[in-house]
Enzyme design. Sequence first.
Site, short mmCIF file in Angstrom:
data_model
loop_
_atom_site.label_atom_id
_atom_site.label_comp_id
_atom_site.label_asym_id
_atom_site.label_seq_id
_atom_site.Cartn_x
_atom_site.Cartn_y
_atom_site.Cartn_z
N ASN A 10 0.88 -1.16 0.00
CA ASN A 10 0.00 0.00 0.00
C ASN A 10 0.92 1.21 0.00
O ASN A 10 1.52 1.54 1.02
CB ASN A 10 -0.90 -0.01 1.25
CG ASN A 10 -1.70 1.27 1.38
OD1 ASN A 10 -1.73 2.10 0.47
ND2 ASN A 10 -2.36 1.44 2.52
N LYS A 12 0.24 4.26 -0.24
CA LYS A 12 -0.35 5.45 0.39
C LYS A 12 -0.12 6.68 -0.49
O LYS A 12 -0.09 6.53 -1.71
CB LYS A 12 0.18 5.62 1.82
CG LYS A 12 0.02 4.32 2.63
CD LYS A 12 0.17 4.49 4.10
CE LYS A 12 -0.04 3.14 4.79
NZ LYS A 12 0.02 3.22 6.23
N HIS A 95 -9.38 1.51 4.59
CA HIS A 95 -8.14 1.63 5.35
C HIS A 95 -8.39 2.56 6.55
O HIS A 95 -9.16 3.52 6.44
CB HIS A 95 -7.02 2.19 4.46
CG HIS A 95 -5.68 2.09 5.11
ND1 HIS A 95 -5.26 2.99 6.06
CD2 HIS A 95 -4.69 1.18 4.97
CE1 HIS A 95 -4.04 2.63 6.48
NE2 HIS A 95 -3.68 1.54 5.83
N GLU A 97 -6.78 4.89 7.70
CA GLU A 97 -6.52 6.31 7.41
C GLU A 97 -7.72 6.96 6.74
O GLU A 97 -8.02 8.13 6.97
CB GLU A 97 -5.24 6.44 6.56
CG GLU A 97 -4.01 6.14 7.40
CD GLU A 97 -2.84 5.51 6.65
OE1 GLU A 97 -2.82 5.55 5.41
OE2 GLU A 97 -1.96 4.95 7.33
N GLU A 167 -5.43 -4.75 10.32
CA GLU A 167 -4.39 -3.77 10.59
C GLU A 167 -4.66 -3.04 11.89
O GLU A 167 -5.45 -2.08 11.91
CB GLU A 167 -4.33 -2.74 9.45
CG GLU A 167 -4.07 -3.34 8.09
CD GLU A 167 -3.42 -2.33 7.14
OE1 GLU A 167 -2.36 -2.66 6.62
OE2 GLU A 167 -3.95 -1.23 6.97
N GLY A 173 2.67 2.21 10.76
CA GLY A 173 3.67 3.26 10.62
C GLY A 173 4.39 3.61 11.92
O GLY A 173 5.05 4.64 12.01
N SER A 213 3.45 -2.30 10.22
CA SER A 213 4.89 -2.44 10.43
C SER A 213 5.41 -3.84 10.09
O SER A 213 6.33 -4.33 10.75
CB SER A 213 5.26 -2.06 11.87
OG SER A 213 4.88 -0.71 12.12
P1 13P Z 1 3.12 0.25 7.65
O1 13P Z 1 3.60 -1.06 7.03
O2 13P Z 1 3.89 1.43 7.17
O3 13P Z 1 2.99 0.14 9.13
O4 13P Z 1 1.64 0.48 7.08
C1 13P Z 1 0.73 -0.54 7.16
C2 13P Z 1 -0.47 -0.16 6.39
O5 13P Z 1 -1.21 0.73 6.77
C3 13P Z 1 -0.72 -0.86 5.13
O6 13P Z 1 -1.99 -0.59 4.65
#
Ligand code: 13P
Length: 250
Positions: A10, A12, A95, A97, A167, A173, A213
């Site tokens: 992803n 982002k 997601h 976010e 997640e 992150g 992560s």
């Molecule tokens: P990270 O791997 O950067 O923690 O992000 C995970 C994520 O949100 C994937 O959709």
Amino acid sequence: MARRKIIAGNWKMNMTPSEAKALVETLKDLVNNPEVDVVYCVPAIDIVPVVEAVKGTNVEVGAENMYIEEKGAYTGEIAPAMIVDAGAKYVIIGHSERREYFKETDEFLNKKVLKAFEHGLTPILCCGESLEQREAGVTLDWIRLQIKSDLQNVTAEQAASMVIAYEPIWAIGTGKTATTEQAEEVCKAIRETICEIYDEATAESIRIQYGGSMNAKNCDELLAQPDIDGGLIGGASLKPDFGRIVNYVK
Ligand code: 13P
């Protein structure tokens, strides 16, 4: 039959179209594993160049979001047919976010899931709890609620073909990965929820990813869990590390 692992990046809000092409080139030889499904979920503007750049490889492309209407006056939104026509096969839905910053609700996300299926896109539906919820001991209840709400009116056949990504928000992150036991516990509970809504066969077929992560160091152990069928990778998907995850050690 054993479920095929699916490792998805992803990206982002990262990578301009030219950076995207360069990243695909850098990763090309590293992500070559015929035993695994590999997907790059990329910003809408990168879909066309990335589809072009992965031609002839084992990599498929996904969108990170889409709108629920077919077309019309929705300035700034991306229609499912645009994603399909651009050559993407997957779409991330819900997601954390998007839930947090864009206030996407389960009711709205349910519409997105149904719309994705209408257009033959495979949804990667995300769910996950906050740190407060984990500490309050309501993680499994919360995840079950999200899954049940987001899958309203989705048929067993559709559910069997989709992907769910667990997640935990506190692991995204932050460099703080869920322990293998925590990740497996929730992924197992998601599969049990699918069995409850549908049946055993659907639960056996649906693929459940862990995200948060995941990196070159912790991927082997996470991917060895019986209910973890892959990963949704943020930060590490933009680096050669992604190739190491795709080629996880069994
Ligand atoms: P990270 O791997 O950067 O923690 O992000 C995970 C994520 O949100 C994937 O959709």
